[in-house]
Design an enzyme around this catalytic site. Structure first.
Site, PDB file in Angstrom:
ATOM      1  N   GLY A 130     -37.468 -22.208 -28.116  1.00 50.34           N
ATOM      2  CA  GLY A 130     -38.619 -22.778 -27.422  1.00 50.34           C
ATOM      3  C   GLY A 130     -38.965 -21.904 -26.242  1.00 50.34           C
ATOM      4  O   GLY A 130     -39.702 -20.924 -26.376  1.00 50.34           O
ATOM      5  N   SER A 131     -38.360 -22.207 -25.081  1.00 52.74           N
ATOM      6  CA  SER A 131     -38.597 -21.376 -23.896  1.00 52.74           C
ATOM      7  C   SER A 131     -38.122 -19.942 -24.140  1.00 52.74           C
ATOM      8  O   SER A 131     -38.750 -18.982 -23.703  1.00 52.74           O
ATOM      9  CB  SER A 131     -37.864 -21.967 -22.689  1.00 52.74           C
ATOM     10  OG  SER A 131     -38.473 -23.178 -22.306  1.00 52.74           O
ATOM     11  N   ILE A 156     -45.861 -27.773 -34.002  1.00 52.06           N
ATOM     12  CA  ILE A 156     -47.016 -26.882 -34.123  1.00 52.06           C
ATOM     13  C   ILE A 156     -48.317 -27.694 -34.095  1.00 52.06           C
ATOM     14  O   ILE A 156     -48.632 -28.431 -35.046  1.00 52.06           O
ATOM     15  CB  ILE A 156     -46.909 -26.021 -35.409  1.00 52.06           C
ATOM     16  CG1 ILE A 156     -45.567 -25.250 -35.411  1.00 52.06           C
ATOM     17  CG2 ILE A 156     -48.103 -25.056 -35.511  1.00 52.06           C
ATOM     18  CD1 ILE A 156     -45.295 -24.383 -34.187  1.00 52.06           C
ATOM     19  N   THR A 157     -49.056 -27.523 -32.992  1.00 42.76           N
ATOM     20  CA  THR A 157     -50.280 -28.299 -32.784  1.00 42.76           C
ATOM     21  C   THR A 157     -51.329 -27.934 -33.826  1.00 42.76           C
ATOM     22  O   THR A 157     -51.554 -26.751 -34.103  1.00 42.76           O
ATOM     23  CB  THR A 157     -50.840 -28.034 -31.365  1.00 42.76           C
ATOM     24  OG1 THR A 157     -49.818 -28.342 -30.425  1.00 42.76           O
ATOM     25  CG2 THR A 157     -52.066 -28.892 -31.083  1.00 42.76           C
ATOM     26  N   GLN A 337     -50.679 -46.079  -9.761  1.00 38.43           N
ATOM     27  CA  GLN A 337     -50.265 -46.863  -8.586  1.00 38.43           C
ATOM     28  C   GLN A 337     -51.462 -47.598  -7.967  1.00 38.43           C
ATOM     29  O   GLN A 337     -51.362 -48.754  -7.580  1.00 38.43           O
ATOM     30  CB  GLN A 337     -49.623 -45.910  -7.558  1.00 38.43           C
ATOM     31  CG  GLN A 337     -48.813 -46.606  -6.486  1.00 38.43           C
ATOM     32  CD  GLN A 337     -47.553 -47.267  -7.060  1.00 38.43           C
ATOM     33  OE1 GLN A 337     -47.098 -46.935  -8.157  1.00 38.43           O
ATOM     34  NE2 GLN A 337     -47.026 -48.223  -6.341  1.00 38.43           N
ATOM     35  N   ILE A 338     -52.587 -46.890  -7.892  1.00 41.91           N
ATOM     36  CA  ILE A 338     -53.787 -47.504  -7.302  1.00 41.91           C
ATOM     37  C   ILE A 338     -54.290 -48.652  -8.182  1.00 41.91           C
ATOM     38  O   ILE A 338     -54.707 -49.693  -7.695  1.00 41.91           O
ATOM     39  CB  ILE A 338     -54.882 -46.428  -7.076  1.00 41.91           C
ATOM     40  CG1 ILE A 338     -54.438 -45.500  -5.929  1.00 41.91           C
ATOM     41  CG2 ILE A 338     -56.241 -47.067  -6.778  1.00 41.91           C
ATOM     42  CD1 ILE A 338     -55.277 -44.247  -5.769  1.00 41.91           C
ATOM     43  N   GLY A 341     -50.889 -53.409 -11.191  1.00 48.11           N
ATOM     44  CA  GLY A 341     -50.468 -53.999 -12.466  1.00 48.11           C
ATOM     45  C   GLY A 341     -51.414 -53.627 -13.595  1.00 48.11           C
ATOM     46  O   GLY A 341     -50.987 -53.409 -14.738  1.00 48.11           O
ATOM     47  N   GLU A 364     -47.118 -24.671 -23.918  1.00 48.14           N
ATOM     48  CA  GLU A 364     -47.596 -23.327 -23.522  1.00 48.14           C
ATOM     49  C   GLU A 364     -46.803 -22.804 -22.317  1.00 48.14           C
ATOM     50  O   GLU A 364     -47.330 -22.133 -21.434  1.00 48.14           O
ATOM     51  CB  GLU A 364     -49.106 -23.335 -23.281  1.00 48.14           C
ATOM     52  CG  GLU A 364     -49.835 -23.770 -24.548  1.00 48.14           C
ATOM     53  CD  GLU A 364     -51.269 -23.305 -24.670  1.00 48.14           C
ATOM     54  OE1 GLU A 364     -51.644 -22.319 -24.018  1.00 48.14           O
ATOM     55  OE2 GLU A 364     -51.995 -23.926 -25.472  1.00 48.14           O
ATOM     56  N   THR A 366     -43.111 -24.263 -20.158  1.00 47.18           N
ATOM     57  CA  THR A 366     -42.783 -25.342 -19.216  1.00 47.18           C
ATOM     58  C   THR A 366     -43.007 -24.874 -17.775  1.00 47.18           C
ATOM     59  O   THR A 366     -43.144 -23.664 -17.515  1.00 47.18           O
ATOM     60  CB  THR A 366     -41.291 -25.723 -19.348  1.00 47.18           C
ATOM     61  OG1 THR A 366     -40.508 -24.553 -19.053  1.00 47.18           O
ATOM     62  CG2 THR A 366     -40.935 -26.223 -20.733  1.00 47.18           C
TER      63      THR A 366
HETATM   64  N1  COS Z   1     -48.407  -9.466 -21.480  1.00 46.96           N
HETATM   65  C1  COS Z   1     -48.024  -8.389 -22.201  1.00 46.96           C
HETATM   66  N2  COS Z   1     -46.720  -8.098 -22.459  1.00 46.96           N
HETATM   67  C2  COS Z   1     -45.794  -8.942 -21.960  1.00 46.96           C
HETATM   68  C3  COS Z   1     -46.129 -10.084 -21.201  1.00 46.96           C
HETATM   69  C4  COS Z   1     -47.501 -10.328 -20.962  1.00 46.96           C
HETATM   70  N3  COS Z   1     -47.902 -11.398 -20.257  1.00 46.96           N
HETATM   71  N4  COS Z   1     -45.000 -10.722 -20.851  1.00 46.96           N
HETATM   72  C5  COS Z   1     -43.972 -10.012 -21.372  1.00 46.96           C
HETATM   73  N5  COS Z   1     -44.453  -8.938 -22.043  1.00 46.96           N
HETATM   74  C6  COS Z   1     -43.704  -7.885 -22.722  1.00 46.96           C
HETATM   75  C7  COS Z   1     -42.730  -7.243 -21.732  1.00 46.96           C
HETATM   76  O1  COS Z   1     -43.369  -6.214 -20.993  1.00 46.96           O
HETATM   77  C8  COS Z   1     -41.661  -6.714 -22.631  1.00 46.96           C
HETATM   78  O2  COS Z   1     -42.068  -5.497 -23.199  1.00 46.96           O
HETATM   79  P1  COS Z   1     -41.107  -4.170 -23.084  1.00 46.96           P
HETATM   80  O3  COS Z   1     -39.865  -4.539 -23.816  1.00 46.96           O
HETATM   81  O4  COS Z   1     -41.922  -3.097 -23.757  1.00 46.96           O
HETATM   82  O5  COS Z   1     -40.900  -3.962 -21.632  1.00 46.96           O
HETATM   83  C9  COS Z   1     -41.600  -7.744 -23.758  1.00 46.96           C
HETATM   84  O6  COS Z   1     -42.856  -8.455 -23.726  1.00 46.96           O
HETATM   85  C10 COS Z   1     -40.470  -8.731 -23.571  1.00 46.96           C
HETATM   86  O7  COS Z   1     -40.646  -9.366 -22.334  1.00 46.96           O
HETATM   87  P2  COS Z   1     -39.435  -9.987 -21.514  1.00 46.96           P
HETATM   88  O8  COS Z   1     -38.322  -9.006 -21.435  1.00 46.96           O
HETATM   89  O9  COS Z   1     -39.971 -10.519 -20.230  1.00 46.96           O
HETATM   90  O10 COS Z   1     -38.987 -11.185 -22.496  1.00 46.96           O
HETATM   91  P3  COS Z   1     -37.953 -12.359 -22.302  1.00 46.96           P
HETATM   92  O11 COS Z   1     -37.276 -12.594 -23.584  1.00 46.96           O
HETATM   93  O12 COS Z   1     -37.124 -12.126 -21.082  1.00 46.96           O
HETATM   94  O13 COS Z   1     -38.865 -13.674 -22.094  1.00 46.96           O
HETATM   95  C11 COS Z   1     -40.292 -15.286 -21.094  1.00 46.96           C
HETATM   96  C12 COS Z   1     -39.790 -13.837 -21.168  1.00 46.96           C
HETATM   97  C13 COS Z   1     -39.230 -16.290 -20.684  1.00 46.96           C
HETATM   98  C14 COS Z   1     -41.340 -15.233 -20.025  1.00 46.96           C
HETATM   99  C15 COS Z   1     -40.912 -15.679 -22.465  1.00 46.96           C
HETATM  100  O14 COS Z   1     -39.909 -15.893 -23.427  1.00 46.96           O
HETATM  101  C16 COS Z   1     -41.784 -16.904 -22.397  1.00 46.96           C
HETATM  102  O15 COS Z   1     -42.943 -16.850 -21.962  1.00 46.96           O
HETATM  103  N6  COS Z   1     -41.252 -18.059 -22.882  1.00 46.96           N
HETATM  104  C17 COS Z   1     -42.032 -19.260 -22.987  1.00 46.96           C
HETATM  105  C18 COS Z   1     -42.690 -19.299 -24.320  1.00 46.96           C
HETATM  106  C19 COS Z   1     -43.709 -20.367 -24.376  1.00 46.96           C
HETATM  107  O16 COS Z   1     -44.639 -20.417 -23.572  1.00 46.96           O
HETATM  108  N7  COS Z   1     -43.578 -21.219 -25.358  1.00 46.96           N
HETATM  109  C20 COS Z   1     -44.528 -22.252 -25.531  1.00 46.96           C
HETATM  110  C21 COS Z   1     -44.657 -22.503 -26.954  1.00 46.96           C
HETATM  111  S1  COS Z   1     -46.084 -21.893 -27.630  1.00 46.96           S
HETATM  112  S2  COS Z   1     -47.336 -23.379 -27.319  1.00 46.96           S
END
Ligand code: COS
Length: 384
Positions: A130-131, A156-157, A337-338, A341, A364, A366
């Site tokens: 997820g995250s 998946i929406t 609250q406003i 009941g 999108e 957390t």
């Molecule tokens: N735009 C373009 N590229 C991006 C970017 C952005 N906004 N954010 C990250 N990247 C790129 C990074 O630059 C990196 O590339 P390089 O390896 O070439 O440097 C690559 O993507 C991996 O990024 P990162 O190392 O930051 O990845 P992590 O695994 O550490 O994860 C988070 C980063 C936690 C921010 C990411 O997993 C995330 O956004 N998680 C939440 C996902 C989400 O929103 N889920 C909701 C479900 S979909 S409705």
């Protein structure tokens, strides 16, 4: 950037009329039936709402980010489930194609997405990813002229309605991180795809989520986004970044609606011989909500304008999503609250909004993920 104020105002007038005359009166019914009536769906298609972000060359309205924000502020004046129906198509479901699709892929799909003939869904989240989106396990293994996809996508929406999935899957199982992930455009009627039962959610009834299960699903090589492997995670991040401003705008719109309802109630409801809006403790709740709303609105418009100028708004987009969604939750709580009941009774509608908006802090990305993105970027910028 607003390109032409008259054109935008004409669109906003139409959206406001749809919201006022068709959507607000249908709110309770949609929540009860867990279904948006077909005539409303058609009205949204006819207005071009599914094509807000599709380039004009492919039949869309090609709104700038600021214009899109204005439309979302207007759409926020009603139940968020209505936005959700076209939101995945104009947002995370189709933006991957707009950003990274090949010319052929754009020409094949964007016109049908713009009219709403095809509804797009974004298939990233999984039962165990997820995250930590980069840890996804769904695989897409090249076999002749197709990738064989296996795995389960969760929450998946619009998947029950989808004609198309933007799917993130691992094409290189040896690379367990972001670099092994590729994006695909998968038609929903491809053999090997099953949609699970519609999830029973806390709120946003009328907007559907479900599992999407891929079992030896052969996705033609031509469906690899942009024809290149290993770029899927970046596509997802770019798409989510823009989506965060879009969601923040909806949070502001819905908070405006809830605060307006709460203010109207406070001015009508009398206790101790006067409208409760005259009491300072009620006024404090109204005023805190108004101030926070104003801040969120300014943030969202500022981030949208910066994005339209071509600036990097990764930090601003996460700030907007974090602040606006948390603000929306606080406004919902104060509104209940406003109402007192009455706020706990379904007939007043505010309890439905209270449940609906809880999702904004979760999907999108957390609030905690937004905090991580913001802080990481701060450290990165400071090291430069
Ligand atoms: N735009 C373009 N590229 C991006 C970017 C952005 N906004 N954010 C990250 N990247 C790129 C990074 O630059 C990196 O590339 P390089 O390896 O070439 O440097 C690559 O993507 C991996 O990024 P990162 O190392 O930051 O990845 P992590 O695994 O550490 O994860 C988070 C980063 C936690 C921010 C990411 O997993 C995330 O956004 N998680 C939440 C996902 C989400 O929103 N889920 C909701 C479900 S979909 S409705």
């Amino acid at each position: 950037m607003i390109r032409d104020a008259n054109t935008l105002n004409a669109l906003l007038d139409t959206v406001n009329r749809l919201v006022r005359e068709r959507l607000v009166p249908a709110e309770a019914l949609v929540a009860e039936a867990d279904e948006i009536p077909a005539d409303i769906v058609q009205a949204m298609k006819d207005m071009g709402l599914f094509g807000l972000t599709v380039p004009e060359a492919y039949g869309g309205l090609d709104l700038t980010m600021e214009e899109e924000v204005m439309v979302m502020l207007a759409m926020g004046q009603t139940s968020p489930c209505f936005r959700s129906l076209f939101g995945t198509t104009v947002g995370i479901g189709s933006l991957g194609i707009v950003f990274d699709g090949s010319e052929e892929q754009k020409a094949k799909y964007l016109p049908r997405l713009a009219t709403g003939e095809l509804i797009a869904s974004f298939a990233l989240t999984e039962p165990d990813a997820g995250s930590d989106a980069a840890s996804l396990r769904t695989t897409a293994i090249l076999d002749g002229d197709a990738y064989v996809v296996n795995g389960t996508k969760r929450y998946i929406t619009n998947s029950p309605e989808a004609g198309l999935f933007t799917l993130m899957a691992r094409t290189n199982p040896a690379d367990k991180g972001a670099g092994g992930v590729s994006a695909f455009i998968v038609e929903a009627n491809t053999p090997g795809i099953t949609i699970g039962k519609i999830d029973k959610k806390m709120g946003q009834r009328g907007a559907h989520t479900a599992d999407v299960i891929f079992e030896n699903c052969r996705v033609p090589v031509s469906q690899l986004m942009g024809g290149r492997e290993g770029l899927g995670f970046k596509t997802a991040m770019k798409v989510l970044e823009k989506g965060r401003i879009h969601i923040a705008a909806i949070c502001v719109g819905v908070a405006e609606r809830m605060l307006r309802d709460a203010l109207n109630y406070a001015m009508e409801r009398k206790q101790f011989g006067q409208p409760i809006a005259e009491f300072q403790l009620v006024q404090a709740m109204l005023a805190d909500s108004q101030a926070e709303l104003y801040a969120a609105r300014c943030m969202v418009i500022d981030a949208a304008q910066k994005r339209d100028q071509g600036l990097n708004v990764a930090t601003e987009a996460s700030c907007c999503k974090l602040f606006a969604s948390e603000m929306c939750g606080r406004v919902a709580d104060r509104a209940v609250q406003i109402f007192g009941g009455a706020g706990y009774l379904s007939e007043y509608g505010i309890e439905r909004f209270y449940r609906d908006v809880r999702l904004f802090r979760l999907y999108e990305g957390t609030s905690q993920i937004q905090q991580i993105v913001i802080a990481r970027n701060m450290v990165k910028d400071a090291r430069r």
